[in-house]
Design an enzyme around this catalytic site. Sequence first.
Site, PDB file in Angstrom:
ATOM      1  N   LYS A   1       0.823  -1.198   0.000  1.00 48.73           N
ATOM      2  CA  LYS A   1       0.000   0.000   0.000  1.00 48.73           C
ATOM      3  C   LYS A   1       0.870   1.266   0.000  1.00 48.73           C
ATOM      4  O   LYS A   1       2.099   1.189   0.140  1.00 48.73           O
ATOM      5  CB  LYS A   1      -0.965  -0.071   1.193  1.00 48.73           C
ATOM      6  CG  LYS A   1      -1.902  -1.306   1.093  1.00 48.73           C
ATOM      7  CD  LYS A   1      -3.125  -1.225   1.985  1.00 48.73           C
ATOM      8  CE  LYS A   1      -2.901  -1.748   3.359  1.00 48.73           C
ATOM      9  NZ  LYS A   1      -4.182  -1.937   4.118  1.00 48.73           N
TER      10      LYS A   1
ATOM     11  N   TYR B   1     -12.735  -2.484  -1.575  1.00 49.79           N
ATOM     12  CA  TYR B   1     -13.101  -2.363  -0.159  1.00 49.79           C
ATOM     13  C   TYR B   1     -14.618  -2.232  -0.002  1.00 49.79           C
ATOM     14  O   TYR B   1     -15.092  -1.522   0.891  1.00 49.79           O
ATOM     15  CB  TYR B   1     -12.379  -1.171   0.461  1.00 49.79           C
ATOM     16  CG  TYR B   1     -10.890  -1.419   0.664  1.00 49.79           C
ATOM     17  CD1 TYR B   1     -10.429  -2.512   1.399  1.00 49.79           C
ATOM     18  CD2 TYR B   1      -9.936  -0.539   0.143  1.00 49.79           C
ATOM     19  CE1 TYR B   1      -9.073  -2.743   1.594  1.00 49.79           C
ATOM     20  CE2 TYR B   1      -8.561  -0.767   0.337  1.00 49.79           C
ATOM     21  CZ  TYR B   1      -8.155  -1.876   1.065  1.00 49.79           C
ATOM     22  OH  TYR B   1      -6.808  -2.099   1.260  1.00 49.79           O
TER      23      TYR B   1
ATOM     24  N   ASN C   1      -1.051   0.007   7.487  1.00 54.37           N
ATOM     25  CA  ASN C   1      -0.479  -1.291   7.870  1.00 54.37           C
ATOM     26  C   ASN C   1       0.232  -1.996   6.717  1.00 54.37           C
ATOM     27  O   ASN C   1       0.309  -3.207   6.661  1.00 54.37           O
ATOM     28  CB  ASN C   1      -1.550  -2.171   8.528  1.00 54.37           C
ATOM     29  CG  ASN C   1      -2.752  -2.363   7.626  1.00 54.37           C
ATOM     30  OD1 ASN C   1      -2.711  -2.010   6.440  1.00 54.37           O
ATOM     31  ND2 ASN C   1      -3.820  -2.934   8.145  1.00 54.37           N
TER      32      ASN C   1
ATOM     33  N   HIS D   1      -1.855  -5.322   1.870  1.00 59.23           N
ATOM     34  CA  HIS D   1      -3.140  -6.013   1.750  1.00 59.23           C
ATOM     35  C   HIS D   1      -2.858  -7.432   1.299  1.00 59.23           C
ATOM     36  O   HIS D   1      -2.002  -7.640   0.430  1.00 59.23           O
ATOM     37  CB  HIS D   1      -4.040  -5.343   0.704  1.00 59.23           C
ATOM     38  CG  HIS D   1      -5.201  -6.216   0.321  1.00 59.23           C
ATOM     39  ND1 HIS D   1      -6.360  -6.281   1.066  1.00 59.23           N
ATOM     40  CD2 HIS D   1      -5.354  -7.126  -0.682  1.00 59.23           C
ATOM     41  CE1 HIS D   1      -7.175  -7.183   0.531  1.00 59.23           C
ATOM     42  NE2 HIS D   1      -6.579  -7.712  -0.532  1.00 59.23           N
TER      43      HIS D   1
ATOM     44  N   GLU E   1      -9.988 -11.278  -6.305  1.00 59.33           N
ATOM     45  CA  GLU E   1      -9.051 -10.143  -6.248  1.00 59.33           C
ATOM     46  C   GLU E   1      -7.957 -10.261  -7.299  1.00 59.33           C
ATOM     47  O   GLU E   1      -7.516  -9.266  -7.859  1.00 59.33           O
ATOM     48  CB  GLU E   1      -8.458 -10.036  -4.837  1.00 59.33           C
ATOM     49  CG  GLU E   1      -9.506  -9.619  -3.817  1.00 59.33           C
ATOM     50  CD  GLU E   1      -8.972  -9.496  -2.388  1.00 59.33           C
ATOM     51  OE1 GLU E   1      -7.801  -9.825  -2.148  1.00 59.33           O
ATOM     52  OE2 GLU E   1      -9.760  -9.054  -1.527  1.00 59.33           O
TER      53      GLU E   1
HETATM   54  N1  UDP Z   1      -8.903  -0.131   7.981  1.00 58.11           N
HETATM   55  C1  UDP Z   1      -8.835   1.079   8.631  1.00 58.11           C
HETATM   56  N2  UDP Z   1      -9.419   1.197   9.882  1.00 58.11           N
HETATM   57  C2  UDP Z   1     -10.058   0.166  10.480  1.00 58.11           C
HETATM   58  C3  UDP Z   1     -10.112  -1.075   9.810  1.00 58.11           C
HETATM   59  C4  UDP Z   1      -9.538  -1.193   8.566  1.00 58.11           C
HETATM   60  O1  UDP Z   1      -8.259   2.034   8.118  1.00 58.11           O
HETATM   61  O2  UDP Z   1     -10.564   0.324  11.603  1.00 58.11           O
HETATM   62  C5  UDP Z   1      -8.257  -0.259   6.674  1.00 58.11           C
HETATM   63  C6  UDP Z   1      -6.856  -0.887   6.796  1.00 58.11           C
HETATM   64  O3  UDP Z   1      -6.018  -0.314   5.802  1.00 58.11           O
HETATM   65  C7  UDP Z   1      -7.154  -2.338   6.489  1.00 58.11           C
HETATM   66  C8  UDP Z   1      -8.196  -2.187   5.374  1.00 58.11           C
HETATM   67  O4  UDP Z   1      -9.013  -1.114   5.819  1.00 58.11           O
HETATM   68  O5  UDP Z   1      -5.986  -3.042   6.103  1.00 58.11           O
HETATM   69  C9  UDP Z   1      -9.039  -3.391   5.084  1.00 58.11           C
HETATM   70  O6  UDP Z   1      -9.669  -3.817   6.264  1.00 58.11           O
HETATM   71  P1  UDP Z   1      -9.860  -5.354   6.559  1.00 58.11           P
HETATM   72  O7  UDP Z   1     -10.751  -5.460   7.756  1.00 58.11           O
HETATM   73  O8  UDP Z   1     -10.278  -6.065   5.322  1.00 58.11           O
HETATM   74  O9  UDP Z   1      -8.395  -5.793   7.038  1.00 58.11           O
HETATM   75  P2  UDP Z   1      -7.208  -6.556   6.284  1.00 58.11           P
HETATM   76  O10 UDP Z   1      -7.840  -7.622   5.429  1.00 58.11           O
HETATM   77  O11 UDP Z   1      -6.429  -5.549   5.478  1.00 58.11           O
HETATM   78  O12 UDP Z   1      -6.358  -7.136   7.388  1.00 58.11           O
HETATM   79 MG    MG Z   2      -9.417  -7.588   4.169  1.00 57.87          MG
END
Ligand code: UDP
Ligand code: MG
Length: 155
Positions: free
Chosen positions: A12, A52, A115, A118, A129
């Site tokens: 990212k 998303y 973080n 992805h 995806e």
């Molecule tokens: N995210 C965020 N705040 C939150 C939860 C998620 O900004 O409280 C963002 C973060 O970049 C995360 C992405 O949304 O990686 C996708 O969320 P998901 O729950 O799918 O987590 P991931 O699969 O990335 O672990």
């Molecule tokens: Mg996710």
Amino acid sequence: MAINDRTLILIKPDGIQRLLVGEVISSLEKKGLKIVGMKMIHVDKALAKEHYSHLVSKPFYPDLEKFITSYPVVAMVVEGKEAVDVVRLLCGPTNATKAEGGTIRGDFSNSTSRNIIHASDTEESAEKEIKRFFKSSELFDYKLVAQDFLYASDE
Ligand code: UDP
Ligand code: MG
């Protein structure tokens, strides 16, 4: 489950800006995952909303969309045994505050929203995806000559 399971990864904008592209690729390679697709792309708003879609109604979505569309990302497809779960474990949990050292998020982030990486969370989402980000002509089905040193023949 096969040794050629595939998963989608995005490094990212924070990974790009913090010059961590090499670190992320390195941790995937060191695990023995084979790179079968890789490119730098710009995620536009429509693609962000599609990718998303499970989060568009969340209060943090405007920040997430602004962030993911702000700078290029590196998109990758890697292949290996149980690739989806293996890569999620290598990433660590979404909230990097809780991520263990040795994971990508554990070593390089302390945030839920910035973080670094992805990774697809199920085999079904990986399939969707990969199609979302890669044409079939952008994926490479080549023989990894080190394969016999990564897996036994019956794995
Ligand atoms: N995210 C965020 N705040 C939150 C939860 C998620 O900004 O409280 C963002 C973060 O970049 C995360 C992405 O949304 O990686 C996708 O969320 P998901 O729950 O799918 O987590 P991931 O699969 O990335 O672990
Ligand atoms: Mg996710």
